[in-house]
Scaffold this active site. Structure first.
Site, PDB file in Angstrom:
ATOM      1  N   ASP A 226      -7.762  21.009   3.935  1.00 19.44           N
ATOM      2  CA  ASP A 226      -6.721  20.966   2.915  1.00 19.44           C
ATOM      3  C   ASP A 226      -5.889  19.707   3.172  1.00 19.44           C
ATOM      4  O   ASP A 226      -6.080  18.991   4.173  1.00 19.44           O
ATOM      5  CB  ASP A 226      -5.867  22.240   2.915  1.00 19.44           C
ATOM      6  CG  ASP A 226      -5.197  22.467   1.554  1.00 19.44           C
ATOM      7  OD1 ASP A 226      -5.071  21.495   0.769  1.00 19.44           O
ATOM      8  OD2 ASP A 226      -4.776  23.604   1.270  1.00 19.44           O
TER       9      ASP A 226
HETATM   10  C1  NOJ Z   1      -3.060  21.577  -1.286  1.00 28.39           C
HETATM   11  C2  NOJ Z   1      -3.503  22.920  -1.786  1.00 28.39           C
HETATM   12  O1  NOJ Z   1      -3.301  23.897  -0.787  1.00 28.39           O
HETATM   13  C3  NOJ Z   1      -4.946  22.968  -2.228  1.00 28.39           C
HETATM   14  O2  NOJ Z   1      -5.187  24.199  -2.845  1.00 28.39           O
HETATM   15  C4  NOJ Z   1      -5.272  21.828  -3.132  1.00 28.39           C
HETATM   16  O3  NOJ Z   1      -6.594  21.904  -3.554  1.00 28.39           O
HETATM   17  C5  NOJ Z   1      -5.001  20.529  -2.383  1.00 28.39           C
HETATM   18  N1  NOJ Z   1      -3.605  20.460  -2.002  1.00 28.39           N
HETATM   19  C6  NOJ Z   1      -5.360  19.295  -3.206  1.00 28.39           C
HETATM   20  O4  NOJ Z   1      -4.441  19.104  -4.208  1.00 28.39           O
END
Ligand code: NOJ
Length: 730
Positions: free
Chosen positions: A269
């Site tokens: 993430d």
């Molecule tokens: C953080 C989020 O937790 C995740 O769900 C998302 O896909 C990513 N950022 C990318 O934006």
């Protein structure tokens, strides 16, 4: 053949091996990094010149660059200027639609309709790929049992069975029959794992979870996504049993690769590799990069650590180049499977042709209609239910949300445009003309109450009031945890003043999570849960309010009475002092009921349904050994439409097991069927219970069925149904 085997074909493996042989260490590391073009959802610590990096073959994936022209331009740098011409994989959070926005995932789960989820994901793929995106960070399949957690809005609710069915549907929709089709995008199962278990519902917080709960609650949707062929996973921010999920070898390698045979790749993430340092799991960037890669995170989203640290780790001997090679193989396999080498560019003429097509709008509207949950529908004095509205009535429409296009979109509608939305006010106005009186009342976040008087005045001039209240779009999604789940601001005050006029009132709720609405449930005759319905909010709602669409949605998360009851979910373990029981020393609270306001599975219709008692189709004795060797138990009930309208009902099949080696939940969902019934029509619904439904993780953590007393309810929700019981013999 599933897609997971198709991206592991000998043909692809051969191409990957040939390419890998030619790659320098820098080029390999380049495939393992992902950088963003905007929309930072964390520290933006990776500011690179993407065009320059692409020309050096140093960038595997880019997120948030959108548009066929824009992505093609960067792709050209990679294809034409870099030594080996390895294409970039463009990605984005296409969570509930690209430009045509359909309801938020929690609302979609309330449809209990895997087909419509699949169709919506397909629409998002066709639209999104036209804008250059071949990888979506969806579906989120985190089971969430805590309404304080704002990301409950992004998932499929609290139940692992429904979660599995829907996870698979989303994956099928995005990926289609063939990943190499330029209209397909690779899906991403996120967030691996147990992110929804954040303590206190506070986003990014610690998760304390047993092996059993991991196996039974959090892991199953991820396994279902693999079985549906998902190509990528995203590792979560949280710790699992004190190990950060983005460096957890037990999960990322032990479960995901060794046990489940996952052949795709894992992306971290946003900066979750960098966050190993604040977690205290790594002391510096080198250690964080090493721990994440070795655990099984193949691609680094935006922490800047793989690109800056991996080559030094190889040179110092701390990291074997073979570990890098394996991660690169996984990434390249997906790029080959997507056909990116043959087809790296997006046809720029497609954008206009596929964006917001009338058929997409129709699908988004259908999905919104199906997602509405009629929580309550009683008479306002005359005994006749307030809904559906009657034509000819003068309607007072009250509430800022009734007229707020941007708040219909929900979180992550990144390419959604408020100007595309038809609001409830617009749709009612075009239907009713001057028989509609609109009063804004109070805004969701406003402290002033000046607008209440005008709203009350509007109500007194009308035959019926529709009042739209709830949360703004930015109150659910990432980093939106709440400690209070009542209507924010002065909305309850507004509602109370309007109800005091004595006019019949319909409350339409726009929100991304269960709310605590005990006063509303007691005093407002009709409540329609509309969630955040997307581009077609207005037309969908008007059809539902006027009965041209008969609501059939059912809750997939329990609605608590108060925040103090949380966590509150239907499939809780049996206690030794259940209710009803003695007078006092039984599980519960001294100041509140132990029951939810609206249970899991709840949802009314403009017609009514009656269920016969549940019964087993045969009286034959059942032995556990038969079940564990392919046998099954058939169970059935008859559902009858006892009202005067056609309606769809989601019949839910729950089981309860007693006498087992571990204590089992009071009920567990093991199947459901949506049946459309004409007035007076009856339909028998039959469920087959096999070892898949009846097995569980026993005391030795083996997934098998055991001798037990089996109870089955076929019911309209998790607190209803006349059960059937049988003994499953040893
Ligand atoms: C953080 C989020 O937790 C995740 O769900 C998302 O896909 C990513 N950022 C990318 O934006």
């Amino acid at each position: 053949m599933t897609l997971s085997t198709s991206f592991r074909s000998p043909h692809i493996d051969q191409k990957v091996a040939g390419l890998l042989e030619q790659m320098t260490l820098e080029e390999k590391i380049g495939q393992l990094v992902q950088f963003s073009s905007g929309n930072a959802t964390g520290p933006d610590n990776a500011k690179v010149d993407q065009a320059e990096l692409a020309a050096q073959g140093g960038i595997g994936s880019v997120l948030n660059l959108v548009g066929a022209r824009e992505t093609n331009a960067l792709q050209r740098c990679a294809m034409e200027k870099s030594r080996l011409g390895i294409p970039i994989l463009f990605s984005r959070d296409i969570i509930h639609g690209f430009r045509t926005i359909y309801p938020i995932p929690l609302a979609m789960s309330a449809t209990w309709d895997a087909d419509i989820a699949e169709q919506c994901a397909r629409m998002a793929a066709v639209e999104g790929t036209a804008h250059g995106i071949r990888w979506t960070f969806s579906p989120m399949m985190d089971i969430a049992r805590d309404a304080r957690w704002g990301r409950i809005s992004e998932g499929n609710g609290e139940d692992p069975w429904l979660g599995q069915v829907l996870a698979a549907a989303w994956v099928r929709g995005y990926q289609g029959q063939d990943l190499s089709d330029p209209l397909s995008m690779v899906a991403c199962a996120k967030h691996f794992v147990a992110y929804g278990g954040a303590e206190g519902g506070r986003d990014y917080n610690t998760v304390d979870v047993s092996d059993r709960v991991l196996r039974e609650i959090y892991l199953p949707p991820f396994k279902a996504a693999i079985d549906a062929g998902v190509g990528t996973f995203m590792s979560a921010f949280n710790t699992v049993q004190s190990v950060p999920a983005s460096a957890d070898v037990r999960m990322l390698t032990g479960v995901l690769r060794d046990e489940w045979g996952f052949q795709g790749f894992v992306v971290s993430d946003w900066n979750s590799i960098g966050e190993l340092i604040p977690h205290g799991y790594a002391l510096k960037g080198e250690d964080a990069a090493l721990k994440a890669l070795i655990a099984g995170v193949d691609m680094d989203m935006q922490s800047n650590l793989y690109i800056t640290k991996l080559s030094g780790l190889v040179e110092s001997g701390r990291l074997k180049v073979e570990v890098i090679d394996e991660a690169v193989r996984r990434v390249l396999r997906i790029k080959f499977a997507l056909g990116l080498f043959e087809n790296p560019y997006t046809d720029e003429s497609r954008e206009a042709a596929v964006t917001l097509k009338p058929e997409w709008l129709a699908l988004a509207q259908k999905a919104a209609e199906e997602s509405f949950v009629l929580l309550k529908n009683e008479g306002a004095g005359d005994g006749k239910p307030v809904l559906p509205l009657q034509s000819g009535q003068t309607v007072a429409l009250i509430g800022a949300l009734a007229d707020s296009a941007k708040d219909m979109l929900g979180s992550w509608a990144l390419s959604g445009v408020p100007g595309d939305v038809t609001t409830l006010r617009q749709s009612l106005e075009s239907r009713l003309g001057d028989k509609l009186i609109y009063a804004r009342g109070v805004g969701v976040h406003e402290e002033g109450t000046d607008g209440i008087a005008a709203a009350v005045e509007a109500a007194t001039r009308a035959d019926v009031v529709v009042i739209a209240l709830g949360e703004t779009s930015d109150m659910s999604g990432e980093a939106t945890s709440r400690t209070r789940l009542s209507l924010p601001g002065k909305q309850l005050e507004l509602l109370q003043a309007v109800v005091a006029t004595g006019k019949p009132v319909v409350l339409v709720l726009f929100n991304g999570r269960p709310l605590t609405i005990p006063w509303e449930a007691e005093h407002v005759p009709a409540i329609l849960e509309a969630w955040l319905p997307g581009t077609q909010a207005g037309p969908a709602l008007v059809r539902a309010l006027y009965g041209e669409y008969n609501p059939s949605g059912k809750l997939t998360t329990t609605f608590p009475r108060t925040v103090g009851q949380i966590p509150l979910y239907y499939n809780c373990e049996r206690t030794g002092r259940p209710r009803p029981g003695g007078d006092r020393f039984i599980t519960g609270y001294i100041d509140e009921s132990h029951l939810p306001l609206y249970p899991f599975g709840w949802g009314l219709s403009y017609t009514s349904f009656e269920y016969s008692p549940t019964r087993f189709s045969s009286e034959a004795e059942v032995r556990v050994s038969d079940l564990n060797h392919g046998g099954s138990i058939q169970v059935e009930a008859t559902v009858k439409n006892t009202g005067s309208r056609e309606g769809a009902e989601v019949a839910q099949c729950y089981i309860g097991l007693r006498g087992t080696s571990v204590v089992r939940p009071v009920r567990e969902l093991k199947g459901f069927q949506k049946v459309l019934l004409q007035p007076g029509e009856s339909r028998k619904v039959t469920f087959s219970l096999t070892s898949k439904e009846l097995a569980f993780w026993n005391i030795d953590m083996q997934f098998i069925a055991e001798p037990c007393e089996l109870t089955v309810w076929i019911a309209p929700h998790a607190q209803a149904g006349e059960p059937a019981k049988m003994i499953i013999e040893a």
